[in-house]
Write a protein that holds these residues in place. Structure first.
Motif, PDB file in Angstrom:
ATOM      1  N   MET A 157      11.733  15.155   3.522  1.00 44.29           N
ATOM      2  CA  MET A 157      12.002  14.807   4.922  1.00 44.29           C
ATOM      3  C   MET A 157      10.695  14.575   5.684  1.00 44.29           C
ATOM      4  SD  MET A 157      15.244  14.578   5.089  1.00 44.29           S
ATOM      5  CE  MET A 157      15.467  14.426   6.847  1.00 44.29           C
ATOM      6  N   ASP A 158       9.705  15.413   5.442  1.00 44.38           N
ATOM      7  CA  ASP A 158       8.396  15.234   6.081  1.00 44.38           C
ATOM      8  C   ASP A 158       7.784  13.882   5.696  1.00 44.38           C
ATOM      9  OD1 ASP A 158       8.630  17.770   7.205  1.00 44.38           O
ATOM     10  OD2 ASP A 158       7.204  18.709   5.811  1.00 44.38           O
ATOM     11  N   ALA A 159       7.872  13.539   4.411  1.00 44.07           N
ATOM     12  CA  ALA A 159       7.336  12.255   3.947  1.00 44.07           C
ATOM     13  C   ALA A 159       8.119  11.092   4.563  1.00 44.07           C
ATOM     14  CB  ALA A 159       7.369  12.183   2.422  1.00 44.07           C
ATOM     15  N   ALA A 160       9.426  11.241   4.693  1.00 44.57           N
ATOM     16  CA  ALA A 160      10.255  10.183   5.291  1.00 44.57           C
ATOM     17  C   ALA A 160       9.900   9.963   6.756  1.00 44.57           C
ATOM     18  CB  ALA A 160      11.733  10.531   5.138  1.00 44.57           C
TER      19      ALA A 160
ATOM     20  N   ILE B  85       4.189  -0.938   3.534  1.00 43.89           N
ATOM     21  CA  ILE B  85       3.758   0.445   3.286  1.00 43.89           C
ATOM     22  C   ILE B  85       4.906   1.261   2.706  1.00 43.89           C
ATOM     23  CG2 ILE B  85       3.015   2.578   4.396  1.00 43.89           C
ATOM     24  CD1 ILE B  85       0.946   1.179   5.592  1.00 43.89           C
ATOM     25  N   SER B  86       4.568   2.044   1.711  1.00 44.20           N
ATOM     26  CA  SER B  86       5.464   3.074   1.188  1.00 44.20           C
ATOM     27  C   SER B  86       4.663   4.371   1.195  1.00 44.20           C
ATOM     28  CB  SER B  86       5.934   2.726  -0.232  1.00 44.20           C
ATOM     29  OG  SER B  86       4.832   2.664  -1.114  1.00 44.20           O
ATOM     30  N   ALA B  87       5.308   5.463   0.839  1.00 42.07           N
ATOM     31  CA  ALA B  87       4.595   6.750   0.777  1.00 42.07           C
ATOM     32  C   ALA B  87       5.001   7.469  -0.490  1.00 42.07           C
ATOM     33  CB  ALA B  87       4.920   7.605   1.991  1.00 42.07           C
ATOM     34  N   HIS B  88       4.097   8.260  -1.014  1.00 44.60           N
ATOM     35  CA  HIS B  88       4.397   9.110  -2.162  1.00 44.60           C
ATOM     36  C   HIS B  88       4.536  10.528  -1.647  1.00 44.60           C
ATOM     37  CE1 HIS B  88       4.498  11.009  -5.979  1.00 44.60           C
ATOM     38  NE2 HIS B  88       4.403   9.839  -6.601  1.00 44.60           N
ATOM     39  N   ALA B  89       5.711  11.111  -1.850  1.00 41.12           N
ATOM     40  CA  ALA B  89       5.977  12.485  -1.407  1.00 41.12           C
ATOM     41  C   ALA B  89       5.105  13.465  -2.213  1.00 41.12           C
ATOM     42  CB  ALA B  89       7.451  12.809  -1.593  1.00 41.12           C
ATOM     43  N   PRO B  90       4.945  14.681  -1.694  1.00 37.07           N
ATOM     44  CA  PRO B  90       4.110  15.673  -2.387  1.00 37.07           C
ATOM     45  C   PRO B  90       4.517  15.897  -3.846  1.00 37.07           C
ATOM     46  CG  PRO B  90       4.609  16.427  -0.187  1.00 37.07           C
ATOM     47  CD  PRO B  90       5.438  15.190  -0.408  1.00 37.07           C
ATOM     48  N   TYR B  91       3.509  16.105  -4.680  1.00 40.49           N
ATOM     49  CA  TYR B  91       3.731  16.306  -6.106  1.00 40.49           C
ATOM     50  C   TYR B  91       4.424  17.619  -6.418  1.00 40.49           C
ATOM     51  CZ  TYR B  91       0.519  12.417  -6.830  1.00 40.49           C
ATOM     52  OH  TYR B  91      -0.075  11.190  -6.810  1.00 40.49           O
ATOM     53  N   PHE B  92       4.370  18.578  -5.527  1.00 46.58           N
ATOM     54  CA  PHE B  92       4.934  19.883  -5.838  1.00 46.58           C
ATOM     55  C   PHE B  92       6.426  19.982  -5.565  1.00 46.58           C
ATOM     56  CE2 PHE B  92       1.927  20.090  -2.243  1.00 46.58           C
ATOM     57  CZ  PHE B  92       2.794  20.191  -1.161  1.00 46.58           C
TER      58      PHE B  92
ATOM     59  N   PHE C 190       0.864  -1.184   0.000  1.00 48.26           N
ATOM     60  CA  PHE C 190       0.000   0.000   0.000  1.00 48.26           C
ATOM     61  C   PHE C 190       0.895   1.227   0.000  1.00 48.26           C
ATOM     62  CE2 PHE C 190      -2.365   3.396   2.160  1.00 48.26           C
ATOM     63  CZ  PHE C 190      -3.556   3.390   1.456  1.00 48.26           C
ATOM     64  N   GLU C 191       0.621   2.144  -0.924  1.00 47.76           N
ATOM     65  CA  GLU C 191       1.358   3.404  -0.958  1.00 47.76           C
ATOM     66  C   GLU C 191       0.472   4.503  -0.386  1.00 47.76           C
ATOM     67  OE1 GLU C 191       4.108   4.775  -4.279  1.00 47.76           O
ATOM     68  OE2 GLU C 191       2.277   5.947  -4.643  1.00 47.76           O
ATOM     69  N   TYR C 192       0.934   5.114   0.697  1.00 49.58           N
ATOM     70  CA  TYR C 192       0.177   6.195   1.321  1.00 49.58           C
ATOM     71  C   TYR C 192       0.461   7.478   0.535  1.00 49.58           C
ATOM     72  CZ  TYR C 192      -2.327   8.700   4.896  1.00 49.58           C
ATOM     73  OH  TYR C 192      -3.264   9.447   5.567  1.00 49.58           O
ATOM     74  N   PRO C 193      -0.572   8.122   0.000  1.00 48.68           N
ATOM     75  CA  PRO C 193      -0.345   9.296  -0.846  1.00 48.68           C
ATOM     76  C   PRO C 193      -0.279  10.608  -0.063  1.00 48.68           C
ATOM     77  CG  PRO C 193      -2.652   8.650  -0.956  1.00 48.68           C
ATOM     78  CD  PRO C 193      -1.972   7.671  -0.032  1.00 48.68           C
ATOM     79  N   PHE C 194       0.847  11.280  -0.178  1.00 50.06           N
ATOM     80  CA  PHE C 194       0.986  12.631   0.369  1.00 50.06           C
ATOM     81  C   PHE C 194       1.077  13.628  -0.780  1.00 50.06           C
ATOM     82  CE2 PHE C 194       3.052  10.232   3.952  1.00 50.06           C
ATOM     83  CZ  PHE C 194       2.093  10.525   4.901  1.00 50.06           C
ATOM     84  N   GLY C 195       0.377  13.370  -1.863  1.00 54.58           N
ATOM     85  CA  GLY C 195       0.472  14.173  -3.075  1.00 54.58           C
ATOM     86  C   GLY C 195       0.255  15.659  -2.877  1.00 54.58           C
ATOM     87  N   ARG C 196      -0.618  16.023  -1.968  1.00 53.39           N
ATOM     88  CA  ARG C 196      -0.924  17.449  -1.751  1.00 53.39           C
ATOM     89  C   ARG C 196      -0.340  17.968  -0.450  1.00 53.39           C
ATOM     90  NH1 ARG C 196      -6.387  16.049  -4.102  1.00 53.39           N
ATOM     91  NH2 ARG C 196      -6.174  16.765  -6.236  1.00 53.39           N
ATOM     92  N   GLY C 197       0.596  17.232   0.112  1.00 55.99           N
ATOM     93  CA  GLY C 197       1.265  17.659   1.339  1.00 55.99           C
ATOM     94  C   GLY C 197       1.169  16.583   2.414  1.00 55.99           C
ATOM     95  N   VAL C 198       2.125  16.612   3.317  1.00 54.84           N
ATOM     96  CA  VAL C 198       2.190  15.612   4.381  1.00 54.84           C
ATOM     97  C   VAL C 198       1.350  16.095   5.548  1.00 54.84           C
ATOM     98  CG1 VAL C 198       3.694  14.366   5.959  1.00 54.84           C
ATOM     99  CG2 VAL C 198       4.479  14.894   3.641  1.00 54.84           C
TER     100      VAL C 198
END
Length: 134
Positions: free
Chosen positions: A90-93, A64-71, A35-43
């Protein structure tokens, strides 16, 4: 190799589920294990919620993995914007660690109006810096 969704689909919600902590039996039932947790619009995720999600995922053996913000854009020549990109990674990590994961997916940048060579060098420099910080 593991397979799974990035975030919760419409089908997940259509089947009556309300939040991510409920996703892992649903994922397991489909024969998936990631499962990839999406932080596309911010953490933005509370520590309490992250810990609950981590426990639910571990119980079902879902990675679990995470996707860092798109911006994020390490190619941007503006030092402030590049520093922000480091901060977003760093926030996503930090968040993925709370979620019990070990991987952060990052789209490193867009060329903008730069020469490709310069954009690539900026991205390389930004990734080198964020790696040092990690």
């Amino acid at each position: 190799m593991r397979f799974g969704p990035s975030g919760n689909s419409d089908r997940f919600y259509d089947e009556g589920y309300k939040d991510t902590v409920q996703a892992f039996p649903w994922i397991e039932q489909m024969g998936l294990d990631a499962f990839e947790y999406p932080f596309g619009r911010g953490v933005s995720l509370s520590e309490n919620t992250a810990v609950k999600i981590a426990a639910a995922a571990a119980e079902k053996g879902v990675a679990i993995s995470a996707h860092a913000p798109y911006f994020i854009n390490f190619a941007n020549p503006d030092p402030e914007k590049r520093e922000n990109s480091c901060r977003y990674v760093m926030d996503a990590a930090r968040a993925v660690r709370l979620l019990g994961g070990h991987r952060v997916v990052v789209h490193v940048g867009a060329v903008l109006k730069l020469e490709r060579r310069q954009a690539l060098q900026n991205c390389r420099d930004g990734l080198t810096e964020v790696r040092k910080r990690l």
